[in-house]
Design an enzyme around this catalytic site. Structure first.
Site, PDB file in Angstrom:
ATOM      1  N   HIS A 169       3.378   6.797   0.851  1.00  0.00           N
ATOM      2  CA  HIS A 169       4.530   7.497   1.426  1.00  0.00           C
ATOM      3  C   HIS A 169       5.781   7.137   0.654  1.00  0.00           C
ATOM      4  CE1 HIS A 169       5.949   4.168   4.481  1.00  0.00           C
ATOM      5  NE2 HIS A 169       5.576   3.654   3.346  1.00  0.00           N
ATOM      6  N   CYS A 228      11.303   1.325  -1.043  1.00  0.00           N
ATOM      7  CA  CYS A 228      10.498   2.316  -0.311  1.00  0.00           C
ATOM      8  C   CYS A 228      10.944   3.749  -0.606  1.00  0.00           C
ATOM      9  CB  CYS A 228      10.556   2.047   1.186  1.00  0.00           C
ATOM     10  SG  CYS A 228       9.824   0.467   1.646  1.00  0.00           S
ATOM     11  N   HIS A 272       4.698   4.948  -2.737  1.00  0.00           N
ATOM     12  CA  HIS A 272       4.061   3.633  -2.726  1.00  0.00           C
ATOM     13  C   HIS A 272       3.066   3.633  -1.581  1.00  0.00           C
ATOM     14  CE1 HIS A 272       7.177   3.085   0.334  1.00  0.00           C
ATOM     15  NE2 HIS A 272       6.444   2.080   0.813  1.00  0.00           N
ATOM     16  N   HIS A 275       0.240   1.642   1.364  1.00  0.00           N
ATOM     17  CA  HIS A 275      -0.042   0.538   2.286  1.00  0.00           C
ATOM     18  C   HIS A 275      -1.493   0.614   2.736  1.00  0.00           C
ATOM     19  CE1 HIS A 275       4.141  -0.692   2.851  1.00  0.00           C
ATOM     20  NE2 HIS A 275       4.452   0.591   2.912  1.00  0.00           N
ATOM     21  N   ASP A 315      -6.200   8.916   5.956  1.00  0.00           N
ATOM     22  CA  ASP A 315      -6.762   8.008   4.954  1.00  0.00           C
ATOM     23  C   ASP A 315      -6.756   8.620   3.558  1.00  0.00           C
ATOM     24  OD1 ASP A 315      -7.922   5.541   4.185  1.00  0.00           O
ATOM     25  OD2 ASP A 315      -9.904   6.476   4.158  1.00  0.00           O
ATOM     26  N   HIS A 316      -6.257   7.836   2.607  1.00  0.00           N
ATOM     27  CA  HIS A 316      -6.156   8.239   1.205  1.00  0.00           C
ATOM     28  C   HIS A 316      -5.343   9.523   1.032  1.00  0.00           C
ATOM     29  CE1 HIS A 316      -9.112   5.104   0.705  1.00  0.00           C
ATOM     30  NE2 HIS A 316      -8.784   5.095  -0.573  1.00  0.00           N
ATOM     31  N   GLU A 359       1.842  -2.283   9.006  1.00  0.00           N
ATOM     32  CA  GLU A 359       2.098  -1.740   7.671  1.00  0.00           C
ATOM     33  C   GLU A 359       1.747  -2.795   6.623  1.00  0.00           C
ATOM     34  OE1 GLU A 359       5.324   1.377   6.443  1.00  0.00           O
ATOM     35  OE2 GLU A 359       6.208  -0.634   6.360  1.00  0.00           O
TER      36      GLU A 359
END
Length: 136
Positions: free
Chosen positions: A15, A34, A40, A42, A80-81, A125
């Site tokens: 994100h 960020c 980037h 998490h 996810d991903h 996070e």
């Protein structure tokens, strides 16, 4: 008597924290690293907890397998991903901060469980940074 059942899950996602209506410098001042235009990622961890009365027939508050499937369908599969900013409709116009992500997850799960159940979602996070939402 009420009991809470909980299920852990995880997803990996990218994100960028920024506001489209701000300049790069404004975003950089508030969101720092960020605000990276290349995004980037998490390794998010979450704990979903459902509180309710024990069903006298089953002995369950909620079948944990049903909760697991619900989390997979509403969170893991769509997030996810993924790049949350670009791939997840809920964040098209919503900054994907941990706070906003946990509220989105809570809303998606709440609509799929019995209304008499209380719901709490904890979203990590990082191992040290996490948020909690219970609908209040």
């Amino acid at each position: 008597m009420k009991v809470t059942v909980s299920r852990k899950a995880h997803f990996n996602a990218a994100h960028r924290l920024y506001r489209k209506d701000w300049t790069f410098d404004q975003n950089d001042a508030v969101f720092g690293k960020c605000n990276n235009p290349n995004f980037h990622g998490h390794n998010y961890e979450l704990i979903v907890s459902v509180t309710g009365k024990i069903n006298p027939e089953t002995g369950y508050v909620m079948d944990i397998k049903d909760l697991s499937n619900l989390i997979f369908e509403e969170v893991e599969q769509p997030f996810d991903h993924k790049n949350l900013n670009l791939d997840v409709a809920e964040f098209a116009n919503l900054n994907p901060t941990a706070e906003n992500i946990v509220v989105v997850i809570w809303n998606k799960i709440k609509k799929r469980i019995k209304p008499e159940f209380d719901l709490e979602v904890v979203l990590y996070e990082t191992p040290r940074n996490f948020v909690t939402y219970n609908g209040k």
